[in-house]
Design a protein around this motif. Structure first.
Motif, PDB file in Angstrom:
ATOM      1  N   TRP A 143       0.818  -0.930  -0.083  1.00 44.79           N
ATOM      2  CA  TRP A 143       0.197  -0.133  -0.035  1.00 44.79           C
ATOM      3  C   TRP A 143       0.757   1.173  -0.101  1.00 44.79           C
ATOM      4  CZ3 TRP A 143       0.613   3.217   3.730  1.00 44.79           C
ATOM      5  CH2 TRP A 143       1.208   2.898   5.162  1.00 44.79           C
ATOM      6  N   ILE A 144       2.150   1.127   0.413  1.00 48.26           N
ATOM      7  CA  ILE A 144       2.919   2.350   0.542  1.00 48.26           C
ATOM      8  C   ILE A 144       3.274   2.933  -1.234  1.00 48.26           C
ATOM      9  CG2 ILE A 144       4.048   1.886   2.496  1.00 48.26           C
ATOM     10  CD1 ILE A 144       6.217   0.844   1.022  1.00 48.26           C
ATOM     11  N   PHE A 145       2.869   1.917  -2.014  1.00 49.02           N
ATOM     12  CA  PHE A 145       3.003   2.206  -3.569  1.00 49.02           C
ATOM     13  C   PHE A 145       1.797   2.479  -4.199  1.00 49.02           C
ATOM     14  CE2 PHE A 145       6.376  -0.775  -2.536  1.00 49.02           C
ATOM     15  CZ  PHE A 145       7.476   0.169  -2.650  1.00 49.02           C
ATOM     16  N   THR A 146       0.817   3.072  -3.298  1.00 52.98           N
ATOM     17  CA  THR A 146      -0.461   3.409  -3.976  1.00 52.98           C
ATOM     18  C   THR A 146      -0.534   5.043  -3.759  1.00 52.98           C
ATOM     19  OG1 THR A 146      -1.547   3.454  -2.013  1.00 52.98           O
ATOM     20  CG2 THR A 146      -1.724   1.497  -3.199  1.00 52.98           C
ATOM     21  N   ILE A 147      -1.192   5.608  -4.880  1.00 50.07           N
ATOM     22  CA  ILE A 147      -1.022   7.071  -5.216  1.00 50.07           C
ATOM     23  C   ILE A 147      -1.927   7.613  -3.895  1.00 50.07           C
ATOM     24  CG2 ILE A 147      -1.153   6.668  -7.921  1.00 50.07           C
ATOM     25  CD1 ILE A 147      -3.986   7.480  -7.876  1.00 50.07           C
ATOM     26  N   PRO A 148      -1.145   8.980  -3.628  1.00 46.10           N
ATOM     27  CA  PRO A 148      -1.704   9.748  -2.421  1.00 46.10           C
ATOM     28  C   PRO A 148      -2.931  10.687  -2.925  1.00 46.10           C
ATOM     29  CG  PRO A 148       0.329  10.599  -3.065  1.00 46.10           C
ATOM     30  CD  PRO A 148       0.063   9.455  -3.737  1.00 46.10           C
ATOM     31  N   TYR A 149      -2.812  10.984  -4.228  1.00 50.02           N
ATOM     32  CA  TYR A 149      -3.883  11.906  -4.757  1.00 50.02           C
ATOM     33  C   TYR A 149      -4.325  11.579  -6.287  1.00 50.02           C
ATOM     34  CZ  TYR A 149      -1.085  14.849  -1.559  1.00 50.02           C
ATOM     35  OH  TYR A 149      -0.490  15.427  -0.324  1.00 50.02           O
ATOM     36  N   SER A 150      -5.544  12.019  -6.502  1.00 50.09           N
ATOM     37  CA  SER A 150      -6.282  11.524  -7.658  1.00 50.09           C
ATOM     38  C   SER A 150      -5.280  12.109  -8.739  1.00 50.09           C
ATOM     39  CB  SER A 150      -7.607  12.404  -7.823  1.00 50.09           C
ATOM     40  OG  SER A 150      -7.541  13.759  -7.605  1.00 50.09           O
ATOM     41  N   PRO A 151      -5.102  11.401  -9.813  1.00 49.33           N
ATOM     42  CA  PRO A 151      -4.098  11.928 -10.966  1.00 49.33           C
ATOM     43  C   PRO A 151      -4.704  12.438 -11.929  1.00 49.33           C
ATOM     44  CG  PRO A 151      -5.000   9.328 -11.289  1.00 49.33           C
ATOM     45  CD  PRO A 151      -5.529   9.826 -10.005  1.00 49.33           C
ATOM     46  N   ASP A 152      -5.406  13.831 -11.455  1.00 49.54           N
ATOM     47  CA  ASP A 152      -5.697  14.566 -12.610  1.00 49.54           C
ATOM     48  C   ASP A 152      -4.360  15.616 -13.115  1.00 49.54           C
ATOM     49  OD1 ASP A 152      -5.374  16.576 -10.521  1.00 49.54           O
ATOM     50  OD2 ASP A 152      -7.276  16.270  -9.836  1.00 49.54           O
ATOM     51  N   GLY A 153      -4.789  16.512 -14.168  1.00 50.90           N
ATOM     52  CA  GLY A 153      -3.944  17.480 -14.645  1.00 50.90           C
ATOM     53  C   GLY A 153      -2.949  18.391 -13.506  1.00 50.90           C
ATOM     54  N   LEU A 154      -3.899  18.817 -12.736  1.00 52.64           N
ATOM     55  CA  LEU A 154      -3.187  19.824 -11.825  1.00 52.64           C
ATOM     56  C   LEU A 154      -2.510  18.870 -10.770  1.00 52.64           C
ATOM     57  CD1 LEU A 154      -3.218  22.617 -10.674  1.00 52.64           C
ATOM     58  CD2 LEU A 154      -5.003  21.976  -8.971  1.00 52.64           C
ATOM     59  N   THR A 155      -2.753  17.916 -10.365  1.00 51.14           N
ATOM     60  CA  THR A 155      -1.842  17.136  -9.313  1.00 51.14           C
ATOM     61  C   THR A 155      -0.615  16.792 -10.109  1.00 51.14           C
ATOM     62  OG1 THR A 155      -3.839  16.189  -8.523  1.00 51.14           O
ATOM     63  CG2 THR A 155      -1.741  14.954  -8.006  1.00 51.14           C
ATOM     64  N   LEU A 156      -0.413  16.489 -11.275  1.00 50.30           N
ATOM     65  CA  LEU A 156       0.647  15.764 -11.938  1.00 50.30           C
ATOM     66  C   LEU A 156       1.738  17.117 -12.235  1.00 50.30           C
ATOM     67  CD1 LEU A 156      -0.764  13.314 -14.546  1.00 50.30           C
ATOM     68  CD2 LEU A 156       0.386  12.951 -12.264  1.00 50.30           C
ATOM     69  N   ILE A 157       1.107  18.418 -12.540  1.00 49.72           N
ATOM     70  CA  ILE A 157       1.760  19.473 -12.634  1.00 49.72           C
ATOM     71  C   ILE A 157       2.420  19.876 -11.437  1.00 49.72           C
ATOM     72  CG2 ILE A 157       1.583  21.910 -12.958  1.00 49.72           C
ATOM     73  CD1 ILE A 157      -0.628  21.376 -14.953  1.00 49.72           C
ATOM     74  N   LEU A 158       1.712  19.779 -10.443  1.00 48.91           N
ATOM     75  CA  LEU A 158       2.448  20.190  -8.970  1.00 48.91           C
ATOM     76  C   LEU A 158       3.138  19.129  -8.111  1.00 48.91           C
ATOM     77  CD1 LEU A 158      -0.644  22.238  -7.648  1.00 48.91           C
ATOM     78  CD2 LEU A 158       1.420  22.926  -8.509  1.00 48.91           C
ATOM     79  N   LEU A 159       3.012  17.907  -8.672  1.00 45.15           N
ATOM     80  CA  LEU A 159       3.580  16.636  -8.323  1.00 45.15           C
ATOM     81  C   LEU A 159       5.405  16.679  -7.884  1.00 45.15           C
ATOM     82  CD1 LEU A 159       3.316  13.695  -7.217  1.00 45.15           C
ATOM     83  CD2 LEU A 159       3.769  12.856  -9.494  1.00 45.15           C
ATOM     84  N   PRO A 160       6.033  17.530  -8.664  1.00 48.07           N
ATOM     85  CA  PRO A 160       7.371  17.652  -8.413  1.00 48.07           C
ATOM     86  C   PRO A 160       7.781  18.605  -7.395  1.00 48.07           C
ATOM     87  CG  PRO A 160       7.172  17.936 -10.753  1.00 48.07           C
ATOM     88  CD  PRO A 160       5.680  17.957 -10.187  1.00 48.07           C
ATOM     89  N   ILE A 161       6.838  19.702  -6.844  1.00 43.44           N
ATOM     90  CA  ILE A 161       6.953  20.426  -5.913  1.00 43.44           C
ATOM     91  C   ILE A 161       6.524  19.814  -4.668  1.00 43.44           C
ATOM     92  CG2 ILE A 161       6.058  22.640  -4.782  1.00 43.44           C
ATOM     93  CD1 ILE A 161       5.595  23.697  -7.737  1.00 43.44           C
TER      94      ILE A 161
END
Length: 317
Positions: free
Chosen positions: A63-81
């Motif tokens: 479960w530690i390899f499950t996504i923490p946030y819904s994979p929408d466009g804004l999430t992926l943009i802010l993911l590196p930050i």
């Protein structure tokens, strides 16, 4: 070297080095698994039903390899930050707590959560048949989001006075954001199902344990870092110390003339760190300073000036 510092160093040998790198790495892998194979990602979720009924015990670890946030466009943009933010928090926690205690916090969160989920499933299967089926199956959705919140809460214990810019504009102390996260977790605890409650209890119990252990430790705030930078600049501008033949420091007055008899007694240090025991004799290039937050005359080397536990006097009431 003080006994406490030596004991901490001995325990750090048993910790996994640079575990903080694993925090953003797990998040990156979770999104790779999700986009590469959604079916595989579903089999990694912490689902009480599939663990106790279908005996898919690997879910207790994957479960530690499950996504923490819904994979929408804004999430992926802010993911590196977001990844850099949690990487910085985890790295700071390891530096302040020590490698061994940081390892205990991370693995303690995982193990305690798994234990509570298994106990809850055992209770449902043997003593109570009244259960929300959706919660029984999908309680682990978003668990890594709660896990990341617990890391943020842990940092607010030692670095609550540090400033973070909400939405890159509004400056707020981390401790206030920590209070907001605690209220958010309380809301989830009240509104969500039985197993989600157990997951939140597991993560917050681990947090409160380490809160009481490390509540007196502090990370350098923005003012501390500014004061340290000013101190370093001032030290770079001052005249260099001169040394006697035995290695002791000779203080240079403004006139540049050292009066007779003003040198240090042989073998007697001028400065000594209250944590590691370093002195200006065995570490002549080290800078030493007194801590204004400690009650008493406690001096520290530059390595422990901003990471030590502040001394408070005992009062008799």
């Amino acid at each position: 070297m003080s006994k406490g510092f030596k004991r901490k160093k001995d325990l750090d040998r048993y910790g996994i080095p640079k575990l903080y790198i694993g925090i953003p790495l797990c998040v990156i892998l979770s999104y790779l698994f999700y986009f590469a194979s959604p079916e595989l990602a579903l089999k990694m979720v912490l689902s009480p039903y599939y663990i106790v009924v279908e005996h898919e015990y690997w879910r207790l670890f994957t479960w530690i390899f499950t996504i923490p946030y819904s994979p929408d466009g804004l999430t992926l943009i802010l993911l590196p930050i977001m990844l850099f933010f949690y990487y910085s928090l985890a790295k700071s926690l390891e530096q302040i707590w020590g490698r061994f205690m940081f390892n205990l916090y991370i693995f303690g969160s995982i193990i305690l959560t798994d234990i509570l989920v298994l106990l809850g499933a055992f209770y449902i299967m043997h003593f109570s048949k009244q259960v929300d089926i959706a919660d029984f199956v999908f309680a682990g959705d978003g668990i890594t989001h709660y896990f990341l919140i617990s890391i943020f809460l842990a940092f607010t214990v030692v670095g609550g006075d540090n400033i973070v810019y909400l939405y890159f504009v509004l400056p707020l102390k981390m401790k206030w954001l920590g209070y907001i996260d605690l209220i958010y977790m309380l809301y989830l605890f009240i509104s969500e199902g039985f197993f989600t409650k157990l997951i939140i209890i597991g993560l917050l119990t681990n947090y409160f344990i380490y809160f009481f252990i490390n509540r007196k430790k502090t990370a350098p705030s923005l003012a501390d870092r500014r004061r340290k930078a000013n101190f370093v600049k001032a030290m770079q501008k001052r005249p260099k110390n001169t040394y006697n033949e035995d290695g002791t420091i000779q203080f240079r007055p403004k006139s540049g003339i050292i009066p007779p008899g003003t040198g240090n007694p042989p073998g007697v240090p001028v400065h000594k760190c209250a944590v590691c025991g370093r002195t200006d004799l065995n570490s002549p290039m080290m800078d030493f300073r007194f801590c204004s937050k400690c009650e008493g005359n406690y001096e520290y080397c530059s390595e422990h000036l901003y990471t030590h536990e502040h001394v408070r006097r005992m009062t008799n009431e």
